[in-house]
Design an enzyme around this catalytic site. Structure first.
Site, short mmCIF file in Angstrom:
data_model
loop_
_atom_site.label_atom_id
_atom_site.label_comp_id
_atom_site.label_asym_id
_atom_site.label_seq_id
_atom_site.Cartn_x
_atom_site.Cartn_y
_atom_site.Cartn_z
N LYS A 25 -110.81 -12.77 -32.13
CA LYS A 25 -111.94 -12.34 -31.27
C LYS A 25 -112.66 -13.61 -30.85
O LYS A 25 -113.24 -14.31 -31.66
CB LYS A 25 -112.88 -11.42 -32.05
N ASP A 27 -115.31 -16.17 -28.64
CA ASP A 27 -116.70 -16.23 -28.19
C ASP A 27 -116.70 -16.69 -26.74
O ASP A 27 -116.79 -17.88 -26.45
CB ASP A 27 -117.52 -17.18 -29.06
N GLU A 172 -115.24 -15.50 -33.24
CA GLU A 172 -116.17 -14.49 -33.73
C GLU A 172 -115.60 -13.61 -34.84
O GLU A 172 -116.33 -12.98 -35.57
CB GLU A 172 -116.62 -13.59 -32.59
#
Length: 179
Positions: A25, A27, A172
């Site tokens: 994931k 950013d 993230e």
């Protein structure tokens, strides 16, 4: 363009469930991309046109086959870290201002889903098939910057590494997708 597949989910803990794959994931800014007959469409989740602020993605789109649609994340790296703050202000930049920012802090588009390939809708394919398709796309087209393929794994040790080591560079977390 269709949004992300419905087979991703949030979990309470970091353990990789059986029958699922993990992806990083990032950013950055989630964006849908479509490349058709030399025309690039790059839209944020809220529908904002991102093309004028990212000339490096526009010029890099010529590497893609016609009739391609991707789901991914626009990211910028600075000093070995993801720099979300460098994305801000890009929407207001056009022309020479956008080109200066692109030269100073070039954006990359991290692909995590292939929605259409050469006009063929891939959104109904099970995860393993569309995952293999962007891997093949990157290999066959020899895609280079600004394109990057999001890593994927079914190895719990790799997930743990991503959640410990990679967070220091601004990642993230992880997203799980049903195989």
């Amino acid at each position: 363009m269709d949004a992300a597949r419905a087979d991703a989910r949030r979990t309470a803990g970091p353990a990789l469930p059986d029958g699922w794959a993990a992806e990083v994931k990032w950013d950055g800014w989630r964006a849908l991309l479509s490349w058709d007959v030399g025309h690039l469409v790059l839209r944020s989740r809220r529908g904002a046109d991102l093309v004028p602020g990212f000339p490096e993605l526009r010029s890099g789109a010529v590497q893609l086959p016609d009739g391609t649609a991707l789901d991914g994340e626009v990211v910028v790296w600075e000093s070995g870290r993801l720099a979300f703050e460098r994305l801000q202000g890009r929407l207001q930049r056009r022309g020479a201002g956008a080109a200066r920012l692109a030269e100073q802090w070039p954006a990359h588009y991290v692909v995590f889903d292939l929605l259409r390939l050469e006009g063929t809708d891939t959104t109904t394919w099970p995860y393993r098939r569309p995952r293999a398709a962007p891997e093949r796309l990157f290999a066959e087209q020899q895609l280079t910057a600004p394109w990057a393929l999001c890593p994927s794994t079914t190895d719990p040790a790799t997930v743990r590494e991503w959640l410990t080591s990679w967070t220091t560079v601004g990642v993230e977390g992880v997203v799980y997708k049903r195989l």
